[in-house]
Scaffold this motif. Structure first.
Motif, PDB file in Angstrom:
ATOM      1  N   ASN A 110       2.416 -15.049  -1.066  1.00 20.91           N
ATOM      2  CA  ASN A 110       2.398 -13.589  -1.035  1.00 20.91           C
ATOM      3  C   ASN A 110       1.005 -13.006  -0.864  1.00 20.91           C
ATOM      4  OD1 ASN A 110       5.256 -12.748  -1.518  1.00 20.91           O
ATOM      5  ND2 ASN A 110       4.998 -13.969  -3.368  1.00 20.91           N
ATOM      6  N   ARG A 111       0.012 -13.857  -0.665  1.00 15.04           N
ATOM      7  CA  ARG A 111      -1.362 -13.358  -0.666  1.00 15.04           C
ATOM      8  C   ARG A 111      -1.638 -12.390   0.479  1.00 15.04           C
ATOM      9  NH1 ARG A 111      -2.117 -18.780   1.314  1.00 15.04           N
ATOM     10  NH2 ARG A 111      -3.405 -18.882   3.190  1.00 15.04           N
ATOM     11  N   LYS A 112      -0.893 -12.478   1.576  1.00 21.90           N
ATOM     12  CA  LYS A 112      -1.124 -11.578   2.704  1.00 21.90           C
ATOM     13  C   LYS A 112      -0.465 -10.224   2.522  1.00 21.90           C
ATOM     14  CE  LYS A 112      -3.679 -14.434   4.987  1.00 21.90           C
ATOM     15  NZ  LYS A 112      -5.129 -14.206   5.094  1.00 21.90           N
ATOM     16  N   VAL A 113       0.444 -10.094   1.538  1.00 16.86           N
ATOM     17  CA  VAL A 113       0.968  -8.759   1.215  1.00 16.86           C
ATOM     18  C   VAL A 113       0.240  -8.201  -0.003  1.00 16.86           C
ATOM     19  CG1 VAL A 113       3.235  -9.140   2.222  1.00 16.86           C
ATOM     20  CG2 VAL A 113       2.878  -9.632  -0.189  1.00 16.86           C
ATOM     21  N   ILE A 114      -0.407  -9.082  -0.766  1.00 14.47           N
ATOM     22  CA  ILE A 114      -1.241  -8.616  -1.872  1.00 14.47           C
ATOM     23  C   ILE A 114      -2.534  -8.027  -1.300  1.00 14.47           C
ATOM     24  CG2 ILE A 114      -2.551  -9.304  -3.921  1.00 14.47           C
ATOM     25  CD1 ILE A 114      -0.417 -11.483  -4.386  1.00 14.47           C
ATOM     26  N   THR A 201       3.168  -3.684  -3.372  1.00 10.01           N
ATOM     27  CA  THR A 201       1.802  -3.946  -3.837  1.00 10.01           C
ATOM     28  C   THR A 201       1.090  -2.629  -4.124  1.00 10.01           C
ATOM     29  OG1 THR A 201       1.648  -6.018  -2.582  1.00 10.01           O
ATOM     30  CG2 THR A 201      -0.417  -5.023  -3.285  1.00 10.01           C
ATOM     31  N   VAL A 202       1.340  -1.624  -3.279  1.00 13.57           N
ATOM     32  CA  VAL A 202       0.779  -0.293  -3.512  1.00 13.57           C
ATOM     33  C   VAL A 202       1.310   0.267  -4.830  1.00 13.57           C
ATOM     34  CG1 VAL A 202       0.711   2.096  -2.676  1.00 13.57           C
ATOM     35  CG2 VAL A 202       0.437   0.199  -1.065  1.00 13.57           C
ATOM     36  N   SER A 203       2.608   0.080  -5.080  1.00 10.20           N
ATOM     37  CA  SER A 203       3.201   0.547  -6.338  1.00 10.20           C
ATOM     38  C   SER A 203       2.622  -0.207  -7.529  1.00 10.20           C
ATOM     39  CB  SER A 203       4.721   0.363  -6.297  1.00 10.20           C
ATOM     40  OG  SER A 203       5.311   1.184  -5.311  1.00 10.20           O
ATOM     41  N   LEU A 204       2.412  -1.505  -7.346  1.00  8.20           N
ATOM     42  CA  LEU A 204       1.818  -2.320  -8.419  1.00  8.20           C
ATOM     43  C   LEU A 204       0.400  -1.853  -8.715  1.00  8.20           C
ATOM     44  CD1 LEU A 204       2.048  -4.778 -10.315  1.00  8.20           C
ATOM     45  CD2 LEU A 204       1.180  -6.194  -8.436  1.00  8.20           C
ATOM     46  N   ALA A 205      -0.363  -1.547  -7.656  1.00  9.08           N
ATOM     47  CA  ALA A 205      -1.724  -1.045  -7.838  1.00  9.08           C
ATOM     48  C   ALA A 205      -1.711   0.274  -8.604  1.00  9.08           C
ATOM     49  CB  ALA A 205      -2.404  -0.864  -6.478  1.00  9.08           C
ATOM     50  N   GLY A 206      -0.730   1.125  -8.285  1.00 14.22           N
ATOM     51  CA  GLY A 206      -0.598   2.386  -9.005  1.00 14.22           C
ATOM     52  C   GLY A 206      -0.302   2.155 -10.475  1.00 14.22           C
ATOM     53  N   SER A 207       0.545   1.173 -10.761  1.00 12.56           N
ATOM     54  CA  SER A 207       0.873   0.839 -12.152  1.00 12.56           C
ATOM     55  C   SER A 207      -0.365   0.369 -12.905  1.00 12.56           C
ATOM     56  CB  SER A 207       1.945  -0.257 -12.180  1.00 12.56           C
ATOM     57  OG  SER A 207       3.141   0.194 -11.584  1.00 12.56           O
ATOM     58  N   ILE A 208      -1.183  -0.413 -12.226  1.00 12.90           N
ATOM     59  CA  ILE A 208      -2.418  -0.910 -12.852  1.00 12.90           C
ATOM     60  C   ILE A 208      -3.371   0.247 -13.152  1.00 12.90           C
ATOM     61  CG2 ILE A 208      -4.492  -2.305 -12.454  1.00 12.90           C
ATOM     62  CD1 ILE A 208      -2.692  -4.215 -10.809  1.00 12.90           C
ATOM     63  N   LEU A 237      -4.538   8.049  -4.332  1.00  9.34           N
ATOM     64  CA  LEU A 237      -5.115   6.745  -3.977  1.00  9.34           C
ATOM     65  C   LEU A 237      -4.052   5.810  -3.411  1.00  9.34           C
ATOM     66  CD1 LEU A 237      -7.512   6.175  -7.024  1.00  9.34           C
ATOM     67  CD2 LEU A 237      -8.150   6.793  -4.678  1.00  9.34           C
ATOM     68  N   MET A 238      -2.848   5.887  -3.961  1.00 11.49           N
ATOM     69  CA  MET A 238      -1.742   5.073  -3.447  1.00 11.49           C
ATOM     70  C   MET A 238      -1.405   5.462  -2.011  1.00 11.49           C
ATOM     71  SD  MET A 238       0.722   4.989  -6.808  1.00 11.49           S
ATOM     72  CE  MET A 238       2.137   4.301  -5.941  1.00 11.49           C
ATOM     73  N   LEU A 239      -1.404   6.772  -1.736  1.00  9.61           N
ATOM     74  CA  LEU A 239      -1.112   7.246  -0.382  1.00  9.61           C
ATOM     75  C   LEU A 239      -2.164   6.764   0.608  1.00  9.61           C
ATOM     76  CD1 LEU A 239       0.501   8.955   1.614  1.00  9.61           C
ATOM     77  CD2 LEU A 239      -0.812  10.963   0.865  1.00  9.61           C
ATOM     78  N   ILE A 240      -3.423   6.826   0.196  1.00  9.93           N
ATOM     79  CA  ILE A 240      -4.516   6.365   1.063  1.00  9.93           C
ATOM     80  C   ILE A 240      -4.375   4.867   1.344  1.00  9.93           C
ATOM     81  CG2 ILE A 240      -7.019   5.980   1.170  1.00  9.93           C
ATOM     82  CD1 ILE A 240      -7.327   8.582  -0.478  1.00  9.93           C
ATOM     83  N   ARG A 244      -3.638   2.874   4.865  1.00  5.79           N
ATOM     84  CA  ARG A 244      -4.503   1.788   5.345  1.00  5.79           C
ATOM     85  C   ARG A 244      -3.678   0.563   5.729  1.00  5.79           C
ATOM     86  NH1 ARG A 244      -7.336  -2.792   3.732  1.00  5.79           N
ATOM     87  NH2 ARG A 244      -6.119  -2.932   1.810  1.00  5.79           N
ATOM     88  N   ARG A 245      -2.699   0.249   4.902  1.00  4.78           N
ATOM     89  CA  ARG A 245      -1.863  -0.924   5.163  1.00  4.78           C
ATOM     90  C   ARG A 245      -0.957  -0.726   6.381  1.00  4.78           C
ATOM     91  NH1 ARG A 245      -1.007  -4.640   0.544  1.00  4.78           N
ATOM     92  NH2 ARG A 245      -2.731  -4.233  -0.889  1.00  4.78           N
ATOM     93  N   ILE A 246      -0.477   0.496   6.565  1.00  6.56           N
ATOM     94  CA  ILE A 246       0.338   0.800   7.749  1.00  6.56           C
ATOM     95  C   ILE A 246      -0.461   0.531   9.021  1.00  6.56           C
ATOM     96  CG2 ILE A 246       1.373   2.695   9.069  1.00  6.56           C
ATOM     97  CD1 ILE A 246       3.113   1.676   6.812  1.00  6.56           C
ATOM     98  N   LYS A 247      -1.736   0.899   9.001  1.00  6.34           N
ATOM     99  CA  LYS A 247      -2.606   0.666  10.152  1.00  6.34           C
ATOM    100  C   LYS A 247      -2.785  -0.830  10.399  1.00  6.34           C
ATOM    101  CE  LYS A 247      -3.792   4.828  11.519  1.00  6.34           C
ATOM    102  NZ  LYS A 247      -3.451   5.305  12.893  1.00  6.34           N
ATOM    103  N   ILE A 248      -3.001  -1.589   9.329  1.00 10.45           N
ATOM    104  CA  ILE A 248      -3.188  -3.036   9.458  1.00 10.45           C
ATOM    105  C   ILE A 248      -1.922  -3.693  10.002  1.00 10.45           C
ATOM    106  CG2 ILE A 248      -3.499  -5.178   8.150  1.00 10.45           C
ATOM    107  CD1 ILE A 248      -5.363  -3.640   6.285  1.00 10.45           C
ATOM    108  N   LEU A 249      -0.763  -3.254   9.516  1.00  9.55           N
ATOM    109  CA  LEU A 249       0.514  -3.843   9.930  1.00  9.55           C
ATOM    110  C   LEU A 249       0.974  -3.332  11.295  1.00  9.55           C
ATOM    111  CD1 LEU A 249       2.439  -3.578   6.527  1.00  9.55           C
ATOM    112  CD2 LEU A 249       1.427  -5.634   7.539  1.00  9.55           C
ATOM    113  N   GLU A 250       0.265  -2.322  11.805  1.00 10.56           N
ATOM    114  CA  GLU A 250       0.599  -1.723  13.102  1.00 10.56           C
ATOM    115  C   GLU A 250       2.022  -1.162  13.106  1.00 10.56           C
ATOM    116  OE1 GLU A 250      -0.214  -4.720  16.022  1.00 10.56           O
ATOM    117  OE2 GLU A 250      -2.381  -4.588  15.767  1.00 10.56           O
TER     118      GLU A 250
END
Length: 273
Positions: A110-114, A201-208, A237-240, A244-250
């Motif tokens: 899962n490291r590439k989605v983390i 992962t974005v949701s997890l980051a928000g939880s943290i 911050l979660m939205l940002i 960013r991830r949407i751009k990476i995933l195209e």
């Protein structure tokens, strides 16, 4: 520390965690100065005895003298055990090793989605793990539970919100997955799970980010304005990060708008029921 010489870890240079612990091994003297090398720098000779696919999933420790290779937990236990033999003995106890292997696989697959990274061109050798449906689904379930639990506890700090429960937060978190994936149905199951992993992962980051307030509130009474402000900053911050991830995933940037729309809809529903 006792240095393990003539051994080189082939690490994923796009994985910050991999970079951190391999660098740590060298700085502490557990490996010599040549003890790490990016996976992309595999030599033609190493291609002859290194299992390319397995090394993408499990970090490989190459014995430069004997031309042999250890992978994953075995490689890490070898490095650590050279300085701390008791840790290697404990790690090789069958039940302990079984759990360590499962934990390692959970993180590695899962490291590439983390922490995602852009796909390189075809001339660059990248250390990309195999797509594993089982560990991806387990990761999504894990992040769902953590997110729901955190939001349930945080909602209790906001008196103006209707009293909720863990089940409500779990349904809301799962509903976000369903809502977002409705706009990606034509892109295939793998793309859906890849995006969902990043979404969670974005949701997890928000939880943290919300956790310090939860802990601090156990010690002192935090004013509601600070609780609300911190929540608003976290969502921003979660939205940002989602963008960013949407751009990476195209993927379509419209997913960021639907991400916001879903949360607004849920907020209106909660406030009116």
């Amino acid at each position: 520390m006792k240095t393990l010489e003539n051994q080189t870890l082939l690490y994923d240079e796009d994985c910050p965690l991999c970079q951190a612990y391999t660098t740590g091994f060298i700085k502490t003297g557990m490996l010599d100065k040549n003890g790490k090398k990016p996976f992309s720098n595999l030599t033609t000779e190493e291609h002859n005895f290194v299992d390319f696919k397995r090394a993408s999933n499990e970090i490989a420790l190459v014995d430069n003298k004997n031309k042999t290779v250890l992978y994953g937990i075995d490689s890490l236990l070898k490095v650590i055990g050279n300085s701390f033999p008791w840790m290697e003995k404990v790690g090789n106890v069958p039940p302990v090793k079984y759990l360590l292997k499962k934990l390692y696989s959970f993180i590695s697959y899962n490291r590439k989605v983390i922490i995602p990274n852009k796909k390189a061109n075809d001339t660059v050798l990248q250390c990309v793990p195999s797509f594993n449906y089982k560990y991806r689904i387990i990761y999504i379930i894990f992040t769902l539970l953590v997110t729901a639990l955190t939001l349930y506890n945080y909602s209790k700090l906001i008196p103006n919100l209707p009293i909720g429960n863990f089940s409500r937060e779990l349904i809301i978190a799962f509903g976000q997955i369903v809502f977002q994936n409705m706009f990606l149905l034509k892109l295939g199951r793998r793309t859906l799970l890849n995006y969902t992993g990043n979404l969670m992962t974005v949701s997890l980051a928000g939880s943290i980010l919300l956790t310090p307030i939860l802990i601090l509130n156990q010690l002192i009474d935090i004013p509601e304005i600070i609780i609300l402000a911190w929540f608003a900053i976290t969502v921003l911050l979660m939205l940002i990060e989602h963008f960013r991830r949407i751009k990476i995933l195209e993927l379509p940037t419209a997913l960021c708008y639907t991400w916001v729309i879903y949360r607004v809809i849920i907020l209106l529903v909660i406030l009116n029921f």
